[in-house]
Motif scaffolding. Structure first.
Motif, PDB file in Angstrom:
ATOM      1  N   ILE A 189     -83.719 133.702  93.373  1.00 23.09           N
ATOM      2  CA  ILE A 189     -83.251 133.600  91.987  1.00 23.09           C
ATOM      3  C   ILE A 189     -84.396 133.892  91.021  1.00 23.09           C
ATOM      4  O   ILE A 189     -84.249 134.675  90.069  1.00 23.09           O
ATOM      5  CB  ILE A 189     -82.663 132.209  91.730  1.00 23.09           C
ATOM      6  N   MET A 190     -85.549 133.259  91.247  1.00 23.96           N
ATOM      7  CA  MET A 190     -86.690 133.471  90.366  1.00 23.96           C
ATOM      8  C   MET A 190     -87.201 134.902  90.445  1.00 23.96           C
ATOM      9  O   MET A 190     -87.573 135.506  89.427  1.00 23.96           O
ATOM     10  CB  MET A 190     -87.809 132.487  90.724  1.00 23.96           C
ATOM     11  N   ARG A 234     -86.682 141.015  84.160  1.00 23.67           N
ATOM     12  CA  ARG A 234     -87.117 140.749  82.788  1.00 23.67           C
ATOM     13  C   ARG A 234     -88.495 141.337  82.489  1.00 23.67           C
ATOM     14  O   ARG A 234     -88.705 141.899  81.405  1.00 23.67           O
ATOM     15  CB  ARG A 234     -87.142 139.228  82.563  1.00 23.67           C
ATOM     16  N   SER A 258     -92.626 131.966  81.803  1.00 25.18           N
ATOM     17  CA  SER A 258     -91.356 132.094  82.533  1.00 25.18           C
ATOM     18  C   SER A 258     -90.750 130.740  82.865  1.00 25.18           C
ATOM     19  O   SER A 258     -89.530 130.622  83.036  1.00 25.18           O
ATOM     20  CB  SER A 258     -91.561 132.891  83.820  1.00 25.18           C
ATOM     21  N   SER A 281     -85.519 137.673  91.213  1.00 29.80           N
ATOM     22  CA  SER A 281     -84.597 138.584  90.514  1.00 29.80           C
ATOM     23  C   SER A 281     -84.753 138.461  89.000  1.00 29.80           C
ATOM     24  O   SER A 281     -84.752 139.464  88.275  1.00 29.80           O
ATOM     25  CB  SER A 281     -83.161 138.283  90.923  1.00 29.80           C
ATOM     26  N   HIS A 282     -84.902 137.236  88.503  1.00 26.50           N
ATOM     27  CA  HIS A 282     -85.050 137.019  87.061  1.00 26.50           C
ATOM     28  C   HIS A 282     -86.343 137.632  86.541  1.00 26.50           C
ATOM     29  O   HIS A 282     -86.335 138.389  85.559  1.00 26.50           O
ATOM     30  CB  HIS A 282     -85.020 135.520  86.763  1.00 26.50           C
ATOM     31  N   HIS A 298     -87.853 129.331  80.637  1.00 31.38           N
ATOM     32  CA  HIS A 298     -86.575 130.020  80.489  1.00 31.38           C
ATOM     33  C   HIS A 298     -85.470 129.131  81.063  1.00 31.38           C
ATOM     34  O   HIS A 298     -85.654 128.501  82.102  1.00 31.38           O
ATOM     35  CB  HIS A 298     -86.607 131.365  81.223  1.00 31.38           C
ATOM     36  N   ARG A 318     -82.843 129.601  82.752  1.00 31.43           N
ATOM     37  CA  ARG A 318     -82.430 129.892  84.122  1.00 31.43           C
ATOM     38  C   ARG A 318     -83.435 129.340  85.133  1.00 31.43           C
ATOM     39  O   ARG A 318     -83.057 128.938  86.230  1.00 31.43           O
ATOM     40  CB  ARG A 318     -82.262 131.393  84.303  1.00 31.43           C
ATOM     41  N   ILE A 319     -84.708 129.324  84.760  1.00 25.98           N
ATOM     42  CA  ILE A 319     -85.754 128.829  85.654  1.00 25.98           C
ATOM     43  C   ILE A 319     -85.917 127.324  85.504  1.00 25.98           C
ATOM     44  O   ILE A 319     -86.198 126.619  86.483  1.00 25.98           O
ATOM     45  CB  ILE A 319     -87.086 129.542  85.359  1.00 25.98           C
TER      46      ILE A 319
END
Length: 321
Positions: A126-127, A134, A36, A129-130, A39, A41-42
């Motif tokens: 944020i993390m 996913r 993760s 929710s992602h 990614h 976004r992360i």
């Protein structure tokens, strides 16, 4: 006498990562967190929280390092139970620089703690929710206004409780800091406890209710602490330590959501126990009219069956005679 009241939750739906069987949960969480981490976004969250904490404490150190080192040395030498140690080797080597040694030992943990707090309050939603969308789409979020308020206020309260617990453990472990062999161990253990207390709560804040959180912490506290120890050790490795707060948050998210998925899918893992006093149970049955009617019917049916059995037995004896 006590009884146990059982409650079994529903099974989780399919989709996303398959929940593990509980064995190897810590390595599995670390591997999933590593995947993760890359990614896009992360990846954007990976640097700025630790760099912000590092710059903040470097600025404070530049301004107050000398004064703090002198104050710490003075306080140590003023302690009756400590000052005599500086006359013995190897403590005599530290007599003139104990303040610097203490600040150096505290610098990295303080930076990591600050970065973890920033991530818990800003980056964790944020993390979470992602990763949840996913990898764990089958997990339903906890519902209700009460849960929403608890999640909103609980984050700040959790930070205060984690910091308070860390300070308390630091004070209680103060005598152990006099043993040089424990200097590499104590910061790791304290940081491990802090991480599992802070990030373990935040990882379940949106999906688990209070009862589910208590059950997971009660069943997996050893694994949570082990995960904290591993991440604390990574935090002290040069360069890798910059990535450890975000990596640690991801590891706790994967570990806790995987444990929650197992708990909801396996009835044996999702049983909650509440000890009920006998007087409470009897009182509840006494105040239940429907229960009373069922009991009266059962007694009536049992009495009728017993009378018929006695009559049949009497007839049999009469014929036999």
């Amino acid at each position: 006498m006590a009884y146990f009241e059982f409650r079994v939750g529903g099974a989780a739906g399919a989709g996303g990562l398959v929940p593990g069987d509980g064995r190897g949960a810590v390595p599995r969480a670390l591997l999933r967190a590593l995947i993760s981490l890359f990614h896009p976004r992360i990846f954007s969250l990976m640097l700025w929280p630790p760099l912000l904490a590092l710059l903040l404490w470097l600025a404070l150190s530049f301004a107050f390092w000398g004064q703090m080192a002198a104050w710490i040395s003075q306080e140590f030498q003023a302690m009756d139970g400590v000052s005599w140690l500086f006359g013995w080797w190897p403590f005599s080597l530290l007599a003139s620089s104990i303040g610097w040694v203490v600040l150096v030992l505290m610098f990295v943990p303080i930076v990591l703690i600050s970065a973890s707090i920033i991530i818990a309050l800003v980056g964790m939603p944020i993390m979470l929710s992602h990763v949840a969308a996913r990898d764990y789409p089958q997990l339903q979020r906890a519902q209700g206004v009460r849960h929403a308020l608890h999640s909103l206020l609980g984050g700040w309260l959790n930070v205060l409780l984690a910091l308070g617990g860390l300070l308390l453990l630091g004070v209680l472990s103060a005598p152990l800091w006099l043993v040089p062999l424990l200097w590499p161990v104590l910061p790791v253990l304290l940081l491990a406890w802090f991480d599992q207390r802070l990030l373990g709560f935040e990882a379940l804040a949106e999906h688990a209710d209070a009862e589910e959180r208590r059950a997971i912490r009660r069943q997996h506290w050893r694994s949570l602490l082990l995960l904290g120890v591993i991440l604390a050790i990574i935090g002290f490795i040069p360069l890798l330590g910059l990535f450890s707060p975000v990596f640690g948050a991801l590891a706790f998210i994967h570990f806790c959501l995987d444990a929650l998925a197992r708990q909801r899918s396996d009835p044996l893992d999702n049983v909650s126990y509440r000890e009920v006093d006998e007087t409470e149970l009897v009182g509840s049955e006494r105040n239940n009219p429907e229960q009373q009617r069922l009991e009266e019917r059962s007694l009536s049916a049992a009495s009728s069956l017993a009378m018929k059995s006695c009559a049949a037995s009497a007839k049999t004896n009469t014929f036999a005679s």
